[in-house]
Scaffold this motif. Sequence first.
Motif, PDB file in Angstrom:
ATOM      1  N   PHE A  46       0.852  -1.184   0.000  1.00 17.36           N
ATOM      2  CA  PHE A  46       0.000   0.000   0.000  1.00 17.36           C
ATOM      3  C   PHE A  46       0.894   1.242   0.000  1.00 17.36           C
ATOM      4  CE2 PHE A  46      -2.940  -2.967   2.212  1.00 17.36           C
ATOM      5  CZ  PHE A  46      -4.021  -2.844   1.347  1.00 17.36           C
ATOM      6  N   PRO A  47       0.418   2.346  -0.584  1.00 14.98           N
ATOM      7  CA  PRO A  47       1.149   3.614  -0.439  1.00 14.98           C
ATOM      8  C   PRO A  47       1.189   4.002   1.043  1.00 14.98           C
ATOM      9  CG  PRO A  47      -0.584   3.788  -2.106  1.00 14.98           C
ATOM     10  CD  PRO A  47      -0.781   2.481  -1.412  1.00 14.98           C
ATOM     11  N   ASN A  48       2.176   4.787   1.442  1.00 16.56           N
ATOM     12  CA  ASN A  48       2.280   5.221   2.841  1.00 16.56           C
ATOM     13  C   ASN A  48       0.985   5.876   3.293  1.00 16.56           C
ATOM     14  OD1 ASN A  48       4.862   4.304   3.232  1.00 16.56           O
ATOM     15  ND2 ASN A  48       5.829   6.237   2.682  1.00 16.56           N
ATOM     16  N   GLY A  49       0.512   5.479   4.476  1.00 20.72           N
ATOM     17  CA  GLY A  49      -0.700   6.064   5.038  1.00 20.72           C
ATOM     18  C   GLY A  49      -1.990   5.462   4.523  1.00 20.72           C
ATOM     19  N   TYR A  50      -1.899   4.395   3.736  1.00 19.69           N
ATOM     20  CA  TYR A  50      -3.095   3.768   3.165  1.00 19.69           C
ATOM     21  C   TYR A  50      -3.188   2.301   3.559  1.00 19.69           C
ATOM     22  CZ  TYR A  50      -4.354   7.753   0.290  1.00 19.69           C
ATOM     23  OH  TYR A  50      -4.760   8.993  -0.123  1.00 19.69           O
ATOM     24  N   GLY A  51      -4.393   1.791   3.489  1.00 18.38           N
ATOM     25  CA  GLY A  51      -4.687   0.389   3.737  1.00 18.38           C
ATOM     26  C   GLY A  51      -5.951   0.057   2.962  1.00 18.38           C
ATOM     27  N   ALA A  52      -6.640  -1.002   3.361  1.00 20.06           N
ATOM     28  CA  ALA A  52      -7.866  -1.390   2.658  1.00 20.06           C
ATOM     29  C   ALA A  52      -8.897  -1.910   3.641  1.00 20.06           C
ATOM     30  CB  ALA A  52      -7.570  -2.457   1.613  1.00 20.06           C
ATOM     31  N   THR A  53     -10.148  -1.562   3.400  1.00 21.35           N
ATOM     32  CA  THR A  53     -11.251  -2.175   4.128  1.00 21.35           C
ATOM     33  C   THR A  53     -11.723  -3.366   3.299  1.00 21.35           C
ATOM     34  OG1 THR A  53     -12.794  -0.609   3.111  1.00 21.35           O
ATOM     35  CG2 THR A  53     -12.028  -0.114   5.348  1.00 21.35           C
ATOM     36  N   VAL A  54     -12.199  -4.387   3.995  1.00 17.94           N
ATOM     37  CA  VAL A  54     -12.689  -5.606   3.339  1.00 17.94           C
ATOM     38  C   VAL A  54     -14.170  -5.731   3.668  1.00 17.94           C
ATOM     39  CG1 VAL A  54     -12.439  -8.106   3.168  1.00 17.94           C
ATOM     40  CG2 VAL A  54     -10.417  -6.681   3.586  1.00 17.94           C
ATOM     41  N   HIS A  55     -14.985  -5.843   2.623  1.00 21.70           N
ATOM     42  CA  HIS A  55     -16.440  -5.940   2.788  1.00 21.70           C
ATOM     43  C   HIS A  55     -16.928  -7.214   2.106  1.00 21.70           C
ATOM     44  CE1 HIS A  55     -16.647  -1.553   3.785  1.00 21.70           C
ATOM     45  NE2 HIS A  55     -15.563  -1.554   3.033  1.00 21.70           N
ATOM     46  N   PHE A  56     -18.048  -7.726   2.581  1.00 17.94           N
ATOM     47  CA  PHE A  56     -18.658  -8.908   1.972  1.00 17.94           C
ATOM     48  C   PHE A  56     -20.111  -8.594   1.692  1.00 17.94           C
ATOM     49  CE2 PHE A  56     -20.002 -13.415   1.840  1.00 17.94           C
ATOM     50  CZ  PHE A  56     -18.989 -13.918   1.041  1.00 17.94           C
ATOM     51  N   LEU A  69      -6.950  -4.461   6.028  1.00 18.06           N
ATOM     52  CA  LEU A  69      -5.584  -4.892   5.730  1.00 18.06           C
ATOM     53  C   LEU A  69      -4.712  -3.650   5.673  1.00 18.06           C
ATOM     54  CD1 LEU A  69      -6.237  -7.327   2.722  1.00 18.06           C
ATOM     55  CD2 LEU A  69      -5.856  -7.975   5.102  1.00 18.06           C
ATOM     56  N   SER A  70      -3.431  -3.822   5.986  1.00 16.89           N
ATOM     57  CA  SER A  70      -2.474  -2.727   5.854  1.00 16.89           C
ATOM     58  C   SER A  70      -1.104  -3.359   5.629  1.00 16.89           C
ATOM     59  CB  SER A  70      -2.458  -1.857   7.111  1.00 16.89           C
ATOM     60  OG  SER A  70      -1.935  -2.585   8.211  1.00 16.89           O
ATOM     61  N   ASN A  71      -0.093  -2.524   5.408  1.00 16.95           N
ATOM     62  CA  ASN A  71       1.259  -3.074   5.263  1.00 16.95           C
ATOM     63  C   ASN A  71       1.708  -3.751   6.557  1.00 16.95           C
ATOM     64  OD1 ASN A  71       1.543  -2.257   2.592  1.00 16.95           O
ATOM     65  ND2 ASN A  71       2.327  -0.245   3.173  1.00 16.95           N
ATOM     66  N   ASP A  72       1.224  -3.254   7.705  1.00 15.43           N
ATOM     67  CA  ASP A  72       1.555  -3.863   8.992  1.00 15.43           C
ATOM     68  C   ASP A  72       0.683  -5.067   9.314  1.00 15.43           C
ATOM     69  OD1 ASP A  72       3.527  -1.968   9.476  1.00 15.43           O
ATOM     70  OD2 ASP A  72       2.114  -0.598  10.453  1.00 15.43           O
ATOM     71  N   LYS A  73      -0.461  -5.180   8.657  1.00 20.75           N
ATOM     72  CA  LYS A  73      -1.389  -6.305   8.866  1.00 20.75           C
ATOM     73  C   LYS A  73      -1.791  -6.824   7.483  1.00 20.75           C
ATOM     74  CE  LYS A  73      -5.658  -7.494  11.226  1.00 20.75           C
ATOM     75  NZ  LYS A  73      -6.860  -7.645  10.440  1.00 20.75           N
ATOM     76  N   PRO A  74      -0.887  -7.571   6.819  1.00 25.50           N
ATOM     77  CA  PRO A  74      -1.110  -7.937   5.420  1.00 25.50           C
ATOM     78  C   PRO A  74      -2.080  -9.092   5.191  1.00 25.50           C
ATOM     79  CG  PRO A  74       1.010  -8.755   6.150  1.00 25.50           C
ATOM     80  CD  PRO A  74       0.437  -7.956   7.292  1.00 25.50           C
TER      81      PRO A  74
END
Length: 198
Positions: A46-56, A69-74
């Motif tokens: 991910f770019p610095n300062g970004y992550g992702a939400t996961v939806h179903f 998810l994030s770079n620290d929690k891949p």
Amino acid sequence: MFGCCVAGRLLQTNLQQVDESHAMFEVPHAESINHMCVFLLGTVPFPNGYGATVHFFWPGKGFQLLGMLSNDKPSAIFRLKGTFTSQTASEQAHPMFTAAAGFGVTTILWISIEPLSQISQQVSSLPSAVATRSAVAPDATVLAERIVKHLFNYISGFVTGGSVTEETTVPMGVIARWYGSFLAKAKAGGIGFLENQS
């Protein structure tokens, strides 16, 4: 960039890019899913300062936030068993999932890349938010202290005629009930309830 794996099935890497910040997986036979793992493939961070939400996409409920998810929690594992709802007639024509007799429900796993500050606000509303706020597990001594404090507070409720002293006797049945209750809470929602002790 992302992969997903439903427990007992082959790995899915057939990600469909919707736009620059959104992607999705089509997930067949949603009614039989117990657990699903979503993860970064490790090729593009991910770019610095970004992550992702996961939806179903839950038939009958729309899109539901599962986590992040994030770079620290891949990677993250989500428990989905017991949350599937049978669809109503009006939902059968919904373009986000299809159902046909004998073929099950194909639904959508939606991934949205967003600033971490926005993700934190969304994820904090989840029941398991205490576990998601920090990717680092609590220190063992801090955790032990919280568990003992929880036991002490529980037992104190059974003491009659004053405060707890060194001579206070506690029936083993009281401790056994605490233990059963403690395990049930931990299994249902993690150990976040230990942080809410006064």
